[in-house]
Design a protein around this motif. Structure first.
Motif, PDB file in Angstrom:
ATOM      1  N   ASN A 416      73.095  63.703  68.669  1.00 30.86           N
ATOM      2  CA  ASN A 416      72.537  65.029  68.383  1.00 30.86           C
ATOM      3  C   ASN A 416      72.592  65.353  66.889  1.00 30.86           C
ATOM      4  OD1 ASN A 416      72.026  65.482  71.111  1.00 30.86           O
ATOM      5  ND2 ASN A 416      73.957  66.559  71.452  1.00 30.86           N
ATOM      6  N   VAL A 417      73.696  64.960  66.259  1.00 31.42           N
ATOM      7  CA  VAL A 417      73.847  65.219  64.826  1.00 31.42           C
ATOM      8  C   VAL A 417      72.813  64.430  64.033  1.00 31.42           C
ATOM      9  CG1 VAL A 417      75.407  65.065  62.847  1.00 31.42           C
ATOM     10  CG2 VAL A 417      76.297  65.696  65.103  1.00 31.42           C
ATOM     11  N   GLU A 418      72.605  63.175  64.401  1.00 30.19           N
ATOM     12  CA  GLU A 418      71.644  62.327  63.693  1.00 30.19           C
ATOM     13  C   GLU A 418      70.222  62.855  63.833  1.00 30.19           C
ATOM     14  OE1 GLU A 418      74.460  58.425  64.547  1.00 30.19           O
ATOM     15  OE2 GLU A 418      72.698  58.848  65.768  1.00 30.19           O
ATOM     16  N   ILE A 419      69.885  63.345  65.026  1.00 28.84           N
ATOM     17  CA  ILE A 419      68.556  63.923  65.232  1.00 28.84           C
ATOM     18  C   ILE A 419      68.406  65.209  64.419  1.00 28.84           C
ATOM     19  CG2 ILE A 419      67.049  65.018  66.942  1.00 28.84           C
ATOM     20  CD1 ILE A 419      68.080  62.993  68.981  1.00 28.84           C
ATOM     21  N   PHE A 420      69.461  66.019  64.389  1.00 30.95           N
ATOM     22  CA  PHE A 420      69.430  67.254  63.608  1.00 30.95           C
ATOM     23  C   PHE A 420      69.226  66.956  62.123  1.00 30.95           C
ATOM     24  CE2 PHE A 420      71.865  70.339  61.039  1.00 30.95           C
ATOM     25  CZ  PHE A 420      71.161  71.500  61.321  1.00 30.95           C
ATOM     26  N   VAL A 421      69.957  65.990  61.594  1.00 29.63           N
ATOM     27  CA  VAL A 421      69.844  65.634  60.177  1.00 29.63           C
ATOM     28  C   VAL A 421      68.440  65.120  59.866  1.00 29.63           C
ATOM     29  CG1 VAL A 421      70.619  63.976  58.435  1.00 29.63           C
ATOM     30  CG2 VAL A 421      72.294  65.197  59.825  1.00 29.63           C
ATOM     31  N   GLY A 422      67.933  64.200  60.703  1.00 29.72           N
ATOM     32  CA  GLY A 422      66.595  63.658  60.479  1.00 29.72           C
ATOM     33  C   GLY A 422      65.510  64.710  60.588  1.00 29.72           C
ATOM     34  N   SER A 423      65.654  65.629  61.550  1.00 24.45           N
ATOM     35  CA  SER A 423      64.642  66.677  61.743  1.00 24.45           C
ATOM     36  C   SER A 423      64.606  67.637  60.556  1.00 24.45           C
ATOM     37  CB  SER A 423      64.934  67.446  63.034  1.00 24.45           C
ATOM     38  OG  SER A 423      64.888  66.595  64.171  1.00 24.45           O
ATOM     39  N   CYS A 424      65.781  67.989  60.029  1.00 23.09           N
ATOM     40  CA  CYS A 424      65.819  68.863  58.863  1.00 23.09           C
ATOM     41  C   CYS A 424      65.208  68.179  57.644  1.00 23.09           C
ATOM     42  CB  CYS A 424      67.259  69.282  58.560  1.00 23.09           C
ATOM     43  SG  CYS A 424      67.957  70.461  59.738  1.00 23.09           S
ATOM     44  N   ALA A 425      65.394  66.855  57.542  1.00 23.06           N
ATOM     45  CA  ALA A 425      64.790  66.120  56.429  1.00 23.06           C
ATOM     46  C   ALA A 425      63.268  66.092  56.565  1.00 23.06           C
ATOM     47  CB  ALA A 425      65.344  64.702  56.370  1.00 23.06           C
ATOM     48  N   VAL A 426      62.764  65.924  57.793  1.00 27.00           N
ATOM     49  CA  VAL A 426      61.312  65.979  58.013  1.00 27.00           C
ATOM     50  C   VAL A 426      60.774  67.357  57.655  1.00 27.00           C
ATOM     51  CG1 VAL A 426      59.513  65.925  59.775  1.00 27.00           C
ATOM     52  CG2 VAL A 426      61.273  64.171  59.765  1.00 27.00           C
ATOM     53  N   ALA A 427      61.482  68.393  58.093  1.00 32.25           N
ATOM     54  CA  ALA A 427      61.067  69.759  57.769  1.00 32.25           C
ATOM     55  C   ALA A 427      61.070  69.984  56.251  1.00 32.25           C
ATOM     56  CB  ALA A 427      61.995  70.763  58.453  1.00 32.25           C
ATOM     57  N   THR A 428      62.000  69.340  55.546  1.00 29.14           N
ATOM     58  CA  THR A 428      62.034  69.449  54.082  1.00 29.14           C
ATOM     59  C   THR A 428      60.790  68.823  53.463  1.00 29.14           C
ATOM     60  OG1 THR A 428      64.451  69.339  54.116  1.00 29.14           O
ATOM     61  CG2 THR A 428      63.364  68.889  52.012  1.00 29.14           C
ATOM     62  N   ILE A 430      57.866  68.520  54.848  1.00 27.13           N
ATOM     63  CA  ILE A 430      56.736  69.410  55.134  1.00 27.13           C
ATOM     64  C   ILE A 430      56.801  70.629  54.220  1.00 27.13           C
ATOM     65  CG2 ILE A 430      55.672  70.887  56.883  1.00 27.13           C
ATOM     66  CD1 ILE A 430      56.696  68.914  59.000  1.00 27.13           C
ATOM     67  N   GLY A 431      58.008  71.173  54.039  1.00 26.92           N
ATOM     68  CA  GLY A 431      58.166  72.306  53.135  1.00 26.92           C
ATOM     69  C   GLY A 431      57.751  71.976  51.718  1.00 26.92           C
ATOM     70  N   SER A 432      57.970  70.726  51.292  1.00 28.85           N
ATOM     71  CA  SER A 432      57.568  70.310  49.941  1.00 28.85           C
ATOM     72  C   SER A 432      56.062  70.388  49.770  1.00 28.85           C
ATOM     73  CB  SER A 432      58.051  68.883  49.676  1.00 28.85           C
ATOM     74  OG  SER A 432      59.463  68.796  49.791  1.00 28.85           O
ATOM     75  N   LEU A 433      55.318  70.108  50.840  1.00 26.25           N
ATOM     76  CA  LEU A 433      53.862  70.226  50.775  1.00 26.25           C
ATOM     77  C   LEU A 433      53.447  71.688  50.607  1.00 26.25           C
ATOM     78  CD1 LEU A 433      52.832  67.707  53.599  1.00 26.25           C
ATOM     79  CD2 LEU A 433      52.952  67.312  51.125  1.00 26.25           C
ATOM     80  N   PHE A 434      54.175  72.589  51.262  1.00 26.74           N
ATOM     81  CA  PHE A 434      53.896  74.018  51.088  1.00 26.74           C
ATOM     82  C   PHE A 434      54.217  74.460  49.652  1.00 26.74           C
ATOM     83  CE2 PHE A 434      54.014  74.035  55.728  1.00 26.74           C
ATOM     84  CZ  PHE A 434      52.986  74.923  56.031  1.00 26.74           C
ATOM     85  N   VAL A 435      55.295  73.902  49.085  1.00 27.94           N
ATOM     86  CA  VAL A 435      55.613  74.206  47.693  1.00 27.94           C
ATOM     87  C   VAL A 435      54.487  73.765  46.773  1.00 27.94           C
ATOM     88  CG1 VAL A 435      57.196  73.716  45.789  1.00 27.94           C
ATOM     89  CG2 VAL A 435      58.111  74.110  48.068  1.00 27.94           C
TER      90      VAL A 435
END
Length: 442
Positions: A416-428, A430-435
């Motif tokens: 669960n921790v590994e999925i959480f870390v990877g998902s937050c990195a993916v969201a980052t 995507i957020g960089s594209l918005f930036v």
């Protein structure tokens, strides 16, 4: 200035010495400066920007402060592993033990915003603040004192570096990686020989000596403003903070939080994960590799942000971090895979904050004096994530002990921790594209 002044008098006065139309430049400057309570600054006498012995001395001393303050904070995973397996703390909740290190980091990040506002109003107290922070961090308040010791450096970075600010910032921030490499090994050795109490005492003495020497090389580039008693100082909160109205600031800050949610759980739990595979010594080495790989990442990302648009550097860093979290850590069942993950993720994710100087300067725009406040806003939101991320990961880790991913993914209940870390990195990423999109519109 006797020669030029006399010549000007001869040219414009009726009789030499009687009602001269022109007066000496130095005399004019003196009158003006007396009226405005300023100091006469000979620009040619100031140390050069972006180069020179004093600029790089400042950079090296700031690097040492970074290593002391953040390197020790990022080594808390070793203390956590020790506390959870040794009395008198081994009967406490692992989440409560984890909160000690994350709270210290959160305070160091969060207080930077208030310190930047305070030092804008009281610039003459900068060195006093740092010396007081050193005394406090060597005593009983490492979180508060560490922030007071280090964050004023950000105020001075914009004085010493402009064109090479990204590179200089990367070198300074790399101190956390160097400290993060050496300190876990030292802490682990001390804990095994003298216990945690004497480890902390020895560390306090070492911090006082090294940071004290580093402070001797930290100076303003320009003269510090002088204020007489009762004289009006700058407002505590600047009247115009235009960066708060820019979508780039909010998209960048949100992306920064997502990246921190990805980074801090790994920093805190990678040693515990490694202990499940191998020995405590291997766990110490893994944490050292994780932190030290950030040295390369900090310098490289800082250098690239001087040359390329920072949103795309953010995107590449976050995407690489996500891939390594999902594939390398997720399927890690040997020490070699953990080492590989620690190096790749630590370098990519650890170097992310080196884009902050470029982003802060960009957002400050025609108010360059607000670059420091913008920078510390980024640190403030990261401090919030420094608390939330590890706590969420602790809850996910407890829940993961009863879950299974087929036996190959998420060893030792860390799925669960590994999925959480990877998902937050993916969201980052995507957020960089918005930036990038917000920056282009601006």
């Amino acid at each position: 200035m006797e020669g030029p002044a006399v010549e000007l008098q001869d040219m414009f006065s009726g009789e030499k010495g009687k009602t001269p139309v022109a007066i000496s430049i130095s005399q004019q400057a003196g009158d003006i400066l007396d009226d405005s309570n300023a100091e006469l600054i000979n620009v040619q006498s100031l140390p050069p920007i972006d180069r020179g012995r004093k600029a790089w001395t400042f950079c090296c001393c700031a690097f040492l402060l970074e290593a002391i303050v953040w390197g020790f904070g990022f080594s808390y995973g070793i203390f956590q592993d020790y506390y959870t397996s040794h009395p008198p703390f081994n009967k406490q909740s692992p989440i409560a033990i984890a909160a000690v290190g994350t709270t210290a980091l959160a305070i160091q990040y969060g207080e930077g915003l208030f310190l930047s506002l305070f030092l804008q109003r009281y610039p003459d107290l900068l060195k006093t603040t740092m010396w007081f922070g050193l005394a406090l961090s060597s005593g009983v308040g490492f979180g508060i004192g560490g922030g007071m010791l280090y964050m004023p450096v950000i105020n001075l970075l914009s004085e010493w570096f402009i064109e090479r600010r990204g590179l200089a910032g990367g070198i300074i921030f790399a101190g956390s990686g160097v400290g993060g490499f050496a300190f876990p090994l030292m802490v682990n050795a001390l804990l095994g020989k003298v216990g945690f109490r004497w480890t902390l005492r020895i560390w306090a003495i070492g911090t006082a000596i090294i940071a004290g020497l580093a402070l001797l090389g930290i100076h303003h580039r320009t003269p510090t403003p002088k204020f007489r008693r009762g004289e009006r100082r700058p407002r505590f909160i600047p009247p115009q903070m235009q960066f708060l109205k820019q979508p780039v600031f909010w998209t960048f800050s949100t992306t920064n939080v997502l990246q921190a949610l990805s980074y801090f759980p790994v920093s805190l739990y990678i040693a515990m994960f490694t202990t499940s595979i191998s020995s405590p010594l291997s766990a110490t080495i893994v944490l050292s590799l994780f932190n030290s790989s950030g040295v390369v990442g900090q310098i490289l990302v800082g250098h690239l942000s001087d040359r390329f648009p920072y949103p795309w550097i953010m995107f590449a860093s976050a995407l690489g971090s996500a891939i390594s979290a999902f594939l390398l850590w997720g399927f890690a069942d040997s020490l070699a895979r953990v080492f590989t993950f620690a190096i790749i993720f630590g370098g990519l994710s650890g170097g992310f904050s080196s884009v902050w100087p470029a982003a802060a300067s960009d957002l400050a725009g025609r108010f360059p004096e607000q670059a420091t406040i913008t920078f510390t806003c980024f640190a403030f939101v990261k401090g919030i994530a420094a608390v939330i991320g590890p706590i969420l990961s602790g809850v996910l880790l407890d829940a993961g002990k009863s879950s299974s991913f087929g036996g190959k993914y998420g060893k030792f209940g860390f799925g669960n921790v590994e999925i959480f870390v990877g998902s937050c990195a993916v969201a980052t990423s995507i957020g960089s594209l918005f930036v990038a999109a917000a920056k282009n519109r601006a």
